[in-house]
Write a protein that holds these residues in place. Structure first.
Motif, mmCIF file in Angstrom:
data_model
loop_
_atom_site.group_PDB
_atom_site.id
_atom_site.type_symbol
_atom_site.label_atom_id
_atom_site.label_comp_id
_atom_site.label_asym_id
_atom_site.label_seq_id
_atom_site.Cartn_x
_atom_site.Cartn_y
_atom_site.Cartn_z
ATOM 1 N N GLY A 116 1.135 -1.324 0.284
ATOM 2 C CA GLY A 116 -0.213 0.089 0.225
ATOM 3 C C GLY A 116 1.098 1.326 0.255
ATOM 4 N N ASP A 117 2.078 1.399 0.038
ATOM 5 C CA ASP A 117 2.738 1.743 -0.545
ATOM 6 C C ASP A 117 2.752 3.367 -1.928
ATOM 7 O OD1 ASP A 117 5.214 3.962 0.598
ATOM 8 O OD2 ASP A 117 5.864 2.970 -1.728
ATOM 9 N N ARG A 118 2.362 4.371 -0.697
ATOM 10 C CA ARG A 118 1.589 5.180 -2.445
ATOM 11 C C ARG A 118 2.794 5.616 -3.335
ATOM 12 N NH1 ARG A 118 -1.958 11.058 -1.822
ATOM 13 N NH2 ARG A 118 -2.328 11.635 -3.522
ATOM 14 N N THR A 119 3.545 5.719 -2.827
ATOM 15 C CA THR A 119 4.976 6.365 -3.692
ATOM 16 C C THR A 119 5.972 5.048 -4.674
ATOM 17 O OG1 THR A 119 5.730 8.189 -1.878
ATOM 18 C CG2 THR A 119 7.286 7.147 -3.722
ATOM 19 N N SER A 120 5.595 3.620 -3.720
ATOM 20 C CA SER A 120 5.976 2.871 -4.838
ATOM 21 C C SER A 120 4.956 2.771 -5.734
ATOM 22 C CB SER A 120 5.731 1.337 -4.219
ATOM 23 O OG SER A 120 7.101 1.674 -3.221
ATOM 24 N N VAL A 121 3.335 2.756 -5.503
ATOM 25 C CA VAL A 121 2.645 2.391 -6.678
ATOM 26 C C VAL A 121 2.887 3.521 -7.576
ATOM 27 C CG1 VAL A 121 0.400 2.930 -6.887
ATOM 28 C CG2 VAL A 121 0.981 1.679 -4.623
ATOM 29 N N GLU A 122 3.438 4.991 -7.469
ATOM 30 C CA GLU A 122 3.372 5.782 -8.749
ATOM 31 C C GLU A 122 4.903 5.319 -9.088
ATOM 32 O OE1 GLU A 122 3.749 9.128 -6.034
ATOM 33 O OE2 GLU A 122 1.309 9.331 -5.702
ATOM 34 N N LEU A 123 5.625 4.653 -8.436
ATOM 35 C CA LEU A 123 6.529 4.700 -9.144
ATOM 36 C C LEU A 123 6.434 3.603 -9.892
ATOM 37 C CD1 LEU A 123 9.801 4.988 -6.547
ATOM 38 C CD2 LEU A 123 8.708 6.453 -8.708
ATOM 39 N N LEU A 124 6.067 2.231 -9.538
ATOM 40 C CA LEU A 124 5.763 0.921 -10.602
ATOM 41 C C LEU A 124 4.854 1.749 -11.879
ATOM 42 C CD1 LEU A 124 5.414 -1.517 -8.592
ATOM 43 C CD2 LEU A 124 7.220 -1.347 -10.395
ATOM 44 N N THR A 125 3.529 2.903 -11.504
ATOM 45 C CA THR A 125 2.598 3.390 -12.540
ATOM 46 C C THR A 125 3.062 3.582 -13.241
ATOM 47 O OG1 THR A 125 0.648 2.892 -10.718
ATOM 48 C CG2 THR A 125 0.733 4.087 -12.414
ATOM 49 N N ARG A 126 4.044 4.857 -13.082
ATOM 50 C CA ARG A 126 4.838 5.703 -14.298
ATOM 51 C C ARG A 126 5.405 4.643 -14.984
ATOM 52 N NH1 ARG A 126 9.660 8.308 -13.805
ATOM 53 N NH2 ARG A 126 9.959 10.376 -14.650
ATOM 54 N N ALA A 127 6.200 4.277 -14.760
ATOM 55 C CA ALA A 127 7.351 2.947 -15.345
ATOM 56 C C ALA A 127 6.824 2.042 -16.110
ATOM 57 C CB ALA A 127 8.386 1.856 -14.407
ATOM 58 N N GLY A 128 5.143 1.863 -15.729
ATOM 59 C CA GLY A 128 4.892 0.781 -17.034
ATOM 60 C C GLY A 128 3.796 1.766 -18.099
ATOM 61 N N ARG A 129 3.535 3.108 -17.579
ATOM 62 C CA ARG A 129 2.847 4.225 -18.627
ATOM 63 C C ARG A 129 4.241 4.041 -19.703
ATOM 64 N NH1 ARG A 129 -0.448 7.658 -14.420
ATOM 65 N NH2 ARG A 129 -2.244 6.170 -14.644
ATOM 66 N N PHE A 130 4.749 4.816 -19.521
ATOM 67 C CA PHE A 130 6.302 5.151 -19.640
ATOM 68 C C PHE A 130 6.789 3.669 -21.284
ATOM 69 C CE2 PHE A 130 8.700 8.304 -17.554
ATOM 70 C CZ PHE A 130 8.711 8.978 -18.022
ATOM 71 N N ILE A 131 6.684 1.867 -20.312
ATOM 72 C CA ILE A 131 7.148 1.292 -21.280
ATOM 73 C C ILE A 131 5.553 0.992 -22.409
ATOM 74 C CG2 ILE A 131 7.122 -1.527 -21.299
ATOM 75 C CD1 ILE A 131 8.456 -1.036 -18.756
ATOM 76 N N GLY A 132 4.345 1.168 -22.074
ATOM 77 C CA GLY A 132 3.597 0.739 -22.744
ATOM 78 C C GLY A 132 3.394 2.274 -24.233
ATOM 79 N N GLY A 133 3.620 3.122 -23.773
ATOM 80 C CA GLY A 133 3.866 4.330 -24.615
ATOM 81 C C GLY A 133 4.289 4.026 -25.606
ATOM 82 N N LEU A 134 5.553 3.242 -25.254
ATOM 83 C CA LEU A 134 6.838 2.615 -26.697
ATOM 84 C C LEU A 134 5.847 1.562 -27.278
ATOM 85 C CD1 LEU A 134 8.800 3.679 -27.747
ATOM 86 C CD2 LEU A 134 9.995 2.312 -26.538
#
Length: 443
Positions: A324-342
Motif C-alpha cells: 500500500g505504499d503510495r510512492t511505490s505504486v506511483e513509481l511502478l505505474t509511471r514506469a508501466g506507462r512509459f513502457i506502454g507508450g513505446l
C-alpha cells in the motif's frame, strides 16, 4: 541417394548428402522431432513422400542414431505401425543466459528439456574474461553432473548457445558496442567457447533467446507474430514475425531500451544518452527513484528498507507497493506507462497477436503490467488491439536459457547443416558448421 565427398576441418573426408535427399531426410526428422508424426504412415501423409522414400529415410536416421522405434501405434485397420521417437538423449546442448546482474547456465537435451541448471548473481561489467570463465566452470560442473546421472561419461556436446545483455552481431558472435558491458565490444565469445568445447557455438542478444524460448516452449507456441519484452535491469524486445525471429540486418533489432521517450536532460542513461526508456522505467531506474524517495522521506516503507539493507531494489519497490505504499505504486505505474507508450507505437507498427512481458521487474507484481496494458490499449490503433493479448511470461527466468538451447537446435537441424554431419551421427567436433550458409531463413 545423392552424396558428395567434402573435406571438413579436423575430419577425414565425410559423405555429405545433397539435393532432394537431404531435404526429405530433414523433413522426416523434423516431423518426428516436433511430434507432428509418430509413425511411418503419418510421415507419408504429412510430407507427401512415398512409402519407399519414407522407409529409406527413417532407416537412415535410425542408423545415424537420431531416431528409434517405440511402442506400437494405433491401427487404422491393418497391422499396428511401430511408433518412432527422436533420440533427444543422443547429445546435449550447453546453454547460458547472461544478464546485467546474473547468469543462468544449463545443460539441455536435444528436445529442449533442461537437465541441469544453475543461477547466480554476476556483474556483466566485470568483463568477458571473468564472466565467461565462471560460465565455463559452471557448464563443466553441470555437464559432469548430467553424465553421472545418465551413466554416460561419453555423452557429447552438440552445440553451445549463449545470450548476452547487449547488441550482438549474429554472423560473428561478437558483442557490438554494448552500452552496459565495458570490455566486451568485439570480444570473440563464439571463438572462445568453440575452442573450449570443440563444437558449434551461436551467440545472440539475450532478449532474442527469451523470445525464441517462448516461441518454442512457452506461451507463444503456435503463434506467428509476437513481441517479447524483457523488463529487468534494462529493457529490450524480441520480435517474431511470421514464425521467424527477426534480428535485423546486423542483429540489433528490438533494442527498445535506448529508444527516446523524453527530452529531459536531467536523467542520463548508462549508454550516455538522455531520454532513454531504460533510464526511466528499467529496474535500475526504479531502484534509483526509490532510493531518492527513501532519502527524501516520501516513503516510510522504503526508508525502513534503506535503513535495514543500505540499498533499494526494484523488488523492494514492488513489495512496498503491494503493502500500500503510495510512492511505490506511483513509481511502478509511471514506469508501466512509459513502457506502454513505446509499446503502443510498436503494436500499431508491427501488429503482433501476442505481447509477452518477462524479466525480473515484470514478475514483481500486477501494477506495472496493468499500467502497460492500459496504455497500449488506449494509445494503439483499434484494429491492432482488437485481438491483441498482453500476458506475463510463462517460462519466467528460464526463457533465455531454453531459447539459447533452441537457437542451437534450430540451427543444427537445418537441411544445409544436417547434410554436413548426419552421416557422422553428431555435429560434435565441427565448430565450422556455424559458417554454413542457409538457403532460407530459419522458421
Amino acid at each position: 541417394m545423392e552424396q558428395v565427398q567434402v573435406s571438413q576441418s579436423g575430419r577425414t573426408n565425410t559423405t555429405m548428402l545433397v539435393g532432394e535427399h537431404i531435404d526429405s531426410l530433414a523433413t522426416v526428422l523434423d516431423l518426428v522431432r516436433s511430434g507432428a508424426a509418430r509413425t511411418r504412415p503419418e510421415i507419408g501423409r504429412r510430407s507427401g513422400l512415398g512409402r519407399t522414400v519414407v522407409t529409406q529415410r527413417v532407416n537412415q536416421l535410425m542408423a545415424c542414431g537420431l531416431l528409434e522405434e517405440g511402442a506400437l501405434g494405433p491401427s487404422s485397420g491393418g497391422r499396428a505401425p511401430r511408433e518412432l521417437k527422436f533420440r533427444a538423449h543422443a547429445g546435449v546442448i550447453l546453454a547460458a543466459e547472461l544478464g546485467a546482474t546474473s547468469i543462468n547456465v544449463g545443460v539441455v537435451d536435444l528436445a529442449g528439456t533442461v537437465l541441469a541448471e544453475h543461477s547466480e548473481d554476476a556483474d556483466i561489467a566485470a568483463g568477458p574474461e571473468a564472466v565467461l570463465e565462471r560460465v565455463e566452470e559452471v557448464l563443466d560442473e553441470l555437464l559432469d553432473q548430467v553424465r553421472a546421472e545418465q551413466n554416460d561419461p561419453d555423452l557429447t556436446v552438440w552445440g553451445v548457445g549463449i545470450g548476452l545483455p547487449g547488441p550482438v552481431e549474429f554472423a560473428t558472435g561478437r558483442p557490438s558496442a554494448p552500452p552496459i558491458m565495458p570490455g566486451w565490444d568485439g570480444y570473440p565469445v563464439r571463438d572462445r567457447l568453440a575452442r573450449r568445447y570443440n563444437t558449434p557455438v551461436w551467440v545472440d542478444n539475450e532478449v532474442n533467446t527469451m523470445a525464441l524460448g517462448e516461441l518454442r516452449a512457452g506461451s507463444a507456441r503456435g503463434q506467428r507474430d509476437i513481441l517479447y519484452v524483457k523488463i529487468g535491469t534494462g529493457i529490450g524486445a524480441g520480435l517474431v514475425s511470421g514464425g521467424t525471429l527477426h534480428r535485423g540486418s546486423q542483429g540489433c533489432a528490438g533494442d527498445i531500451g535506448h529508444a527516446a521517450v523524453s527530452d529531459e536532460t536531467e536523467v542520463v542513461c548508462r549508454c550516455g544518452n538522455i531520454g532513454c526508456l531504460e533510464a526511466y522505467a528499467g529496474g535500475a531506474a526504479l531502484a534509483r527513484d526509490g532510493l531518492s524517495a527513501a532519502q527524501e522521506g516520501r516513503s516510510r516503507l522504503l526508508a525502513e528498507v534503506l535503513a535495514d539493507t543500505g540499498t533499494i531494489t526494484a523488488a523492494d519497490i514492488s513489495r512496498a507497493a503491494q503493502s500500500g505504499d503510495r510512492t511505490s505504486v506511483e513509481l511502478l505505474t509511471r514506469a508501466g506507462r512509459f513502457i506502454g507508450g513505446l509499446l503502443a507505437t510498436l503494436v500499431s507498427f508491427f501488429n503482433p497477436a501476442l505481447v509477452i512481458i518477462g524479466g525480473g521487474v515484470a514478475g514483481a507484481g500486477d501494477l506495472l503490467l496493468a499500467a502497460v496494458r492500459e496504455t497500449v490499449y488506449r494509445r494503439s490503433l483499434p484494429l491492432a488491439t482488437r485481438e491483441l493479448r498482453i500476458i506475463r511470461s510463462t517460462l519466467n527466468d528460464r526463457a533465455g536459457l531454453v531459447g539459447a538451447a533452441f537457437m542451437v537446435i534450430d540451427e543444427l537441424f537445418t537441411p544445409e547443416r544436417l547434410a554436413r554431419w548426419v552421416t557422422e551421427g553428431s555435429p560434435a567436433g565441427s565448430p565450422e558448421l556455424v559458417h554454413v550458409p542457409l538457403r532460407t531463413p530459419l522458421p
